[in-house]
Design a protein around this motif. Structure first.
Motif, mmCIF file in Angstrom:
data_model
loop_
_atom_site.group_PDB
_atom_site.id
_atom_site.type_symbol
_atom_site.label_atom_id
_atom_site.label_comp_id
_atom_site.label_asym_id
_atom_site.label_seq_id
_atom_site.Cartn_x
_atom_site.Cartn_y
_atom_site.Cartn_z
ATOM 1 N N PRO A 296 0.350 15.011 36.963
ATOM 2 C CA PRO A 296 -0.515 15.150 35.785
ATOM 3 C C PRO A 296 -0.847 13.796 35.168
ATOM 4 O O PRO A 296 -0.042 12.868 35.197
ATOM 5 N N GLY A 297 -2.032 13.723 34.567
ATOM 6 C CA GLY A 297 -2.485 12.497 33.927
ATOM 7 C C GLY A 297 -1.921 12.345 32.515
ATOM 8 O O GLY A 297 -1.224 13.222 31.994
ATOM 9 N N LEU A 298 -2.248 11.249 31.878
ATOM 10 C CA LEU A 298 -1.722 10.902 30.565
ATOM 11 C C LEU A 298 -2.084 11.939 29.497
ATOM 12 O O LEU A 298 -1.235 12.373 28.714
ATOM 13 N N ARG A 299 -3.336 12.354 29.452
ATOM 14 C CA ARG A 299 -3.775 13.331 28.450
ATOM 15 C C ARG A 299 -3.016 14.654 28.612
ATOM 16 O O ARG A 299 -2.568 15.271 27.643
ATOM 17 N N HIS A 300 -2.859 15.085 29.849
ATOM 18 C CA HIS A 300 -2.120 16.306 30.158
ATOM 19 C C HIS A 300 -0.663 16.172 29.720
ATOM 20 O O HIS A 300 -0.091 17.093 29.129
#
Length: 119
Positions: A42-46
């Motif tokens: 998962p990415g940072l925002r997630h």
């Protein structure tokens, strides 16, 4: 295991096969049926959203004195395979051992707006 190792796997994948894969923080391995599923981490925002949800669920569980533990990205064994959900609310007894590498579902818990209770 290299990419070549994945292509040389024979037969259906098992939970043991997936758990034997080397840890790679850039990829999430899951088993759906007998198929290996690889997805990017998962990415940072997630991750920010997941963390905030974890904090809120943990606070609610603590306030309700619920016998649960809120965990992020742990292996959960299902009858149909192995998944790595973003958030797991598990019975504290199921996670009491330090050596637990995965949690077996289903969880005997009921979650509703009035609180979290053991069934």
């Amino acid at each position: 295991m290299s990419a070549a190792g994945f292509t040389h796997h024979h037969g259906p994948w098992t939970v043991a096969d997936v758990l034997a894969l080397p840890e790679d923080r850039s990829v999430r391995y899951e088993l759906l049926g007998e198929s290996l599923v690889m997805s990017p981490a998962p990415g940072l925002r997630h991750q920010r959203a997941s963390y905030r949800l974890h904090v809120a669920l943990d606070a609610a569980a603590q306030a309700a004195d619920a016998p649960v533990e809120v965990l992020e990205a742990v292996n959960v064994t299902l009858p149909s395979g192995l998944v790595v959900p973003d958030i797991v609310v598990a019975d504290a007894g199921a996670t009491a051992e330090a050596a637990v590498s995965r949690i077996d579902a289903p969880f005997p818990m009921k979650i509703d707006p009035a609180g979290i209770t053991r069934q």
